[in-house]
Design a protein around this motif. Structure first.
Motif, mmCIF file in Angstrom:
data_model
loop_
_atom_site.group_PDB
_atom_site.id
_atom_site.type_symbol
_atom_site.label_atom_id
_atom_site.label_comp_id
_atom_site.label_asym_id
_atom_site.label_seq_id
_atom_site.Cartn_x
_atom_site.Cartn_y
_atom_site.Cartn_z
ATOM 1 N N ARG A 1 69.618 3.850 84.903
ATOM 2 C CA ARG A 1 69.723 4.532 86.026
ATOM 3 C C ARG A 1 69.397 3.293 86.960
ATOM 4 O O ARG A 1 69.659 3.434 88.108
ATOM 5 N N ASP A 2 68.220 2.561 86.958
ATOM 6 C CA ASP A 2 67.722 1.486 87.727
ATOM 7 C C ASP A 2 68.981 0.494 88.154
ATOM 8 O O ASP A 2 69.142 0.280 89.368
ATOM 9 N N HIS A 3 69.792 0.165 86.994
ATOM 10 C CA HIS A 3 70.846 -0.590 87.226
ATOM 11 C C HIS A 3 71.882 -0.125 87.946
ATOM 12 O O HIS A 3 72.547 -0.852 89.209
ATOM 13 N N GLU A 4 72.157 1.265 87.867
ATOM 14 C CA GLU A 4 73.392 1.840 88.708
ATOM 15 C C GLU A 4 72.920 1.881 90.109
ATOM 16 O O GLU A 4 73.525 1.953 91.156
ATOM 17 N N ALA A 5 71.662 2.254 90.171
ATOM 18 C CA ALA A 5 70.969 2.333 91.690
ATOM 19 C C ALA A 5 71.170 1.019 92.401
ATOM 20 O O ALA A 5 71.352 0.893 93.612
ATOM 21 N N ARG A 6 70.745 -0.110 91.583
ATOM 22 C CA ARG A 6 70.906 -1.439 92.342
ATOM 23 C C ARG A 6 72.370 -1.677 92.570
ATOM 24 O O ARG A 6 72.833 -2.220 93.702
ATOM 25 N N VAL A 7 73.377 -1.520 91.615
ATOM 26 C CA VAL A 7 74.921 -1.817 91.983
ATOM 27 C C VAL A 7 75.350 -1.103 93.170
ATOM 28 O O VAL A 7 75.881 -1.371 94.002
ATOM 29 N N ALA A 8 74.700 0.296 93.342
ATOM 30 C CA ALA A 8 75.366 1.304 94.259
ATOM 31 C C ALA A 8 74.587 0.655 95.743
ATOM 32 O O ALA A 8 75.539 0.650 96.826
ATOM 33 N N ALA A 9 73.657 0.151 95.746
ATOM 34 C CA ALA A 9 72.990 -0.275 96.849
ATOM 35 C C ALA A 9 73.477 -1.701 97.226
ATOM 36 O O ALA A 9 74.151 -1.855 98.510
ATOM 37 N N ILE A 10 73.877 -2.544 96.573
ATOM 38 C CA ILE A 10 74.648 -3.864 96.716
ATOM 39 C C ILE A 10 76.034 -3.393 97.255
ATOM 40 O O ILE A 10 76.297 -4.164 98.188
ATOM 41 N N SER A 11 76.595 -2.519 96.483
ATOM 42 C CA SER A 11 78.124 -2.539 96.738
ATOM 43 C C SER A 11 77.927 -1.578 98.267
ATOM 44 O O SER A 11 79.002 -1.981 98.858
ATOM 45 N N GLY A 12 77.190 -0.902 98.620
ATOM 46 C CA GLY A 12 77.096 -0.202 99.959
ATOM 47 C C GLY A 12 76.824 -1.502 101.020
ATOM 48 O O GLY A 12 77.380 -1.323 102.030
ATOM 49 N N VAL A 13 75.762 -2.358 100.825
ATOM 50 C CA VAL A 13 75.871 -3.484 101.549
ATOM 51 C C VAL A 13 77.126 -4.236 101.918
ATOM 52 O O VAL A 13 77.476 -4.668 103.152
ATOM 53 N N ILE A 14 77.651 -4.549 100.844
ATOM 54 C CA ILE A 14 79.062 -5.215 100.889
ATOM 55 C C ILE A 14 80.156 -4.591 101.827
ATOM 56 O O ILE A 14 80.953 -5.104 102.475
ATOM 57 N N ARG A 15 80.131 -3.195 101.194
ATOM 58 C CA ARG A 15 80.964 -2.344 102.170
ATOM 59 C C ARG A 15 80.729 -2.367 103.623
ATOM 60 O O ARG A 15 81.811 -2.501 104.243
ATOM 61 N N ALA A 16 79.652 -2.401 104.026
ATOM 62 C CA ALA A 16 79.154 -2.318 105.316
ATOM 63 C C ALA A 16 79.377 -3.332 105.933
ATOM 64 O O ALA A 16 79.946 -3.634 107.125
ATOM 65 N N LEU A 17 79.110 -4.723 105.494
ATOM 66 C CA LEU A 17 79.776 -5.896 105.919
ATOM 67 C C LEU A 17 81.148 -6.168 106.118
ATOM 68 O O LEU A 17 81.604 -6.567 107.208
#
Length: 44
Positions: free
Chosen positions: A15-31
């Motif tokens: 769960r912690d890993h999936e949360a980190r991946v989702a957060a990083i993915s969101g930042v990359i998409r926003a950029l």
């Protein structure tokens, strides 16, 4: 440790890993989105 505790630890780690991946993915998409809008505005 019994089997249930090991399963809970694995579940928590996943769960912690999936949360980190989702957060990083969101930042990359926003950029990427910001970069796209910036490029479109420069083309005007």
């Amino acid at each position: 440790m019994d089997e249930d505790q090991v399963r809970q630890l694995i579940h928590d780690a996943i769960r912690d890993h999936e949360a980190r991946v989702a957060a990083i993915s969101g930042v990359i998409r926003a950029l990427l989105l910001a970069g796209t809008w910036h490029a479109l505005l420069l083309l005007r």
